[in-house]
Design a protein around this motif. Structure first.
Motif, short mmCIF file in Angstrom:
data_model
loop_
_atom_site.label_atom_id
_atom_site.label_comp_id
_atom_site.label_asym_id
_atom_site.label_seq_id
_atom_site.Cartn_x
_atom_site.Cartn_y
_atom_site.Cartn_z
N ALA A 15 0.84 -1.20 0.00
CA ALA A 15 0.00 0.00 0.00
C ALA A 15 0.87 1.25 0.00
N HIS A 16 1.89 1.26 0.82
CA HIS A 16 2.80 2.41 0.91
C HIS A 16 3.52 2.64 -0.42
N ARG A 17 3.97 1.56 -1.04
CA ARG A 17 4.67 1.67 -2.33
C ARG A 17 3.74 2.27 -3.41
N LEU A 18 2.50 1.82 -3.45
CA LEU A 18 1.55 2.37 -4.42
C LEU A 18 1.24 3.84 -4.14
N ILE A 19 1.07 4.19 -2.87
CA ILE A 19 0.80 5.58 -2.52
C ILE A 19 1.98 6.46 -2.90
N ASP A 20 3.20 6.00 -2.62
CA ASP A 20 4.39 6.78 -2.99
C ASP A 20 4.51 6.96 -4.50
#
Length: 69
Positions: A15-20
């Motif tokens: 999730a963090h990777r996609l948001i970044d």
């Protein structure tokens, strides 16, 4: 909304990777990855990306869910 289930640190990392990478469009990207997994017949990855889509929506929400301590 029901309580959010997060299946381990890897789910939050995805999730963090996609948001970044995608910012406000991260949820859409998770949905695309889920549909690709479904098209490939990979039910496990489909469920994973759908969960990531819900995690991203929850993180982006200003609403409070559940009890506050």
């Amino acid at each position: 909304m029901q309580a959010m289930f997060i299946n381990g640190r890897g789910a939050l990392d995805d999730a963090h990777r996609l948001i970044d990478t995608y910012g406000d469009d991260a949820g859409f990207e998770a949905a695309i990855l889920a549909e690709q997994s479904r098209s490939d017949g990979n039910v496990v990855r489909f469920c994973h990306w759908r969960q990531i889509e819900r995690v991203i929506a929850t993180l982006a929400s200003d609403e409070v869910h559940g009890s506050i301590h």
